[in-house]
Design an enzyme around this catalytic site. Structure first.
Site, PDB file in Angstrom:
ATOM      1  N   CYS A 161       0.811  -1.217   0.000  1.00  0.00           N
ATOM      2  CA  CYS A 161       0.000   0.000   0.000  1.00  0.00           C
ATOM      3  C   CYS A 161       0.850   1.275   0.000  1.00  0.00           C
ATOM      4  CB  CYS A 161      -0.938  -0.007   1.201  1.00  0.00           C
ATOM      5  SG  CYS A 161      -0.126  -0.309   2.785  1.00  0.00           S
ATOM      6  N   HIS A 193      -3.045   6.358   4.641  1.00  0.00           N
ATOM      7  CA  HIS A 193      -1.639   6.587   4.948  1.00  0.00           C
ATOM      8  C   HIS A 193      -1.209   7.956   4.418  1.00  0.00           C
ATOM      9  CE1 HIS A 193      -1.574   2.522   6.114  1.00  0.00           C
ATOM     10  NE2 HIS A 193      -0.854   1.971   5.157  1.00  0.00           N
TER      11      HIS A 193
END
Length: 340
Positions: free
Chosen positions: A129, A242
């Protein structure tokens, strides 16, 4: 795009659920849908486009008639069951780390290296990711002037460790507010009101596994095996999405104004860069968005060829589910072109 027979492995997990939501959001053409998970989850019901589907136990015989199999159940399950899916004729889009660095398996972010899909042999790997978000943000700059070095520090949310980790953050917040003892079972340290080095093993080179993945996978997707990358990956008490602080050393100068103009047109990127109101990428705003938010674009005052930026991207979407569905969409385009 012709309707596809779809299987989702790990359907009850955080990424599996998001794959279903993204397919629905994108109106992905589904002819049939099979939801697969562990024996423990078999019998549960999930909804897709208003229709209930019963989760089935994952077995080697689960893939008969399946066109595309999304795997989001971890590397161990992928290594065990991907061969069966391939043997049944399905194309596997795998969210785990099992095949990412296999030289014969394309590792793809569609905004970066869609051409690599043409050489797949039944398995396509979805990147880590953090790497997916990083590469989406900086690839346009690399294409324009070339990147010599990337220094990236990450602020990684609980969602990267799955649904149980997200619940642990919420539970610890309640425990703290109520004056109770903080309990933990997913993370090695308290995640509420704390930050710590990413919860993966420290390798012999001194970097944790997450940091090494960022280096190896970015190099693979960029087709740049010698690209210098210095990562520091950290967990923060954010539920979802994130963030990354990125410093680039470029092969040629690029002004912040040029970078803003370039990134404002880049696929998969949303420019969030309003210095007048001090409004830059934030995980709370990136959550739920398919695009990676990019901003805080400024010169590196120590390097005439340097550029700094800050990004935020939804780990469950661009970092996992959306990138996987996007790969499936790209495969369908290739199929149409081949047919023509």
């Amino acid at each position: 795009m012709r309707p596809q027979n779809i299987a989702v492995v790990g359907a009850t997990g955080a990424v599996g659920v998001e794959i279903l939501r993204v397919m629905e959001r994108r109106n992905f053409p589904v002819a049939s849908l099979k939801l697969l998970a562990s024996k423990r989850s078999a019998g549960k019901t999930l909804e897709y486009k208003g229709k209930p589907y019963t989760v089935e136990e994952l077995t080697a015989g689960s893939f008969k008639g399946v066109d595309i199999a999304f795997f989001s159940a971890g590397a161990t399950r992928s290594r065990e069951f991907v061969p069966a899916a391939k043997a049944a004729g399905a194309v596997v889009i795998d969210n785990s780390s099992a095949f990412r660095m296999d030289p014969s398996t394309p590792l793809v972010v569609p905004e970066v290296n869609p051409g690599d899909l043409k050489r797949h042999k039944g398995v396509i790997a979805n990147p880590n990711c953090t790497a997916a978000i990083l590469c989406t943000a900086v690839w346009p700059i690399h294409q324009a002037v070339g990147i010599r070095k990337i220094v990236v520090s990450t602020y990684q949310s609980a969602s990267g460790a799955g649904a149980a980790a997200m619940q642990e953050l919420e539970d610890q917040m309640h425990e703290f507010a109520e004056g109770r003892e903080i309990t933990r079972s997913v993370f090695p340290h308290q995640i509420a009101f704390n930050v710590f080095s990413h919860n993966t093993k420290i390798a012999e080179n001194g970097y944790n596994d997450e940091e090494n993945k960022v280096v190896e996978e970015t190099r693979k997707m960029f087709h740049a095996p010698d690209l210098a990358i210095l990562p520091t990956c950290v967990r923060v008490p954010v539920l979802r999405a994130h963030s990354e602080s990125i410093s680039l050393e470029l092969d040629a100068p690029m002004s912040p104004e040029e970078a803003r103009e370039l990134l404002s047109r880049a696929p998969g990127v949303k420019l969030v860069d309003d210095a007048a109101t001090n409004h830059f990428p934030m995980p709370i705003e990136a959550s739920g968005d398919l695009d990676v938010h990019v901003g805080r674009i400024r010169r590196d005052l120590t390097n005439p060829n340097g550029l700094a930026l800050f990004v935020a991207g939804d780990q469950l979407l661009k970092g996992a589910a959306w990138n996987a569905v996007q790969i499936a969409e790209e495969l369908a385009k290739l199929e149409v072109l081949a047919a023509e």
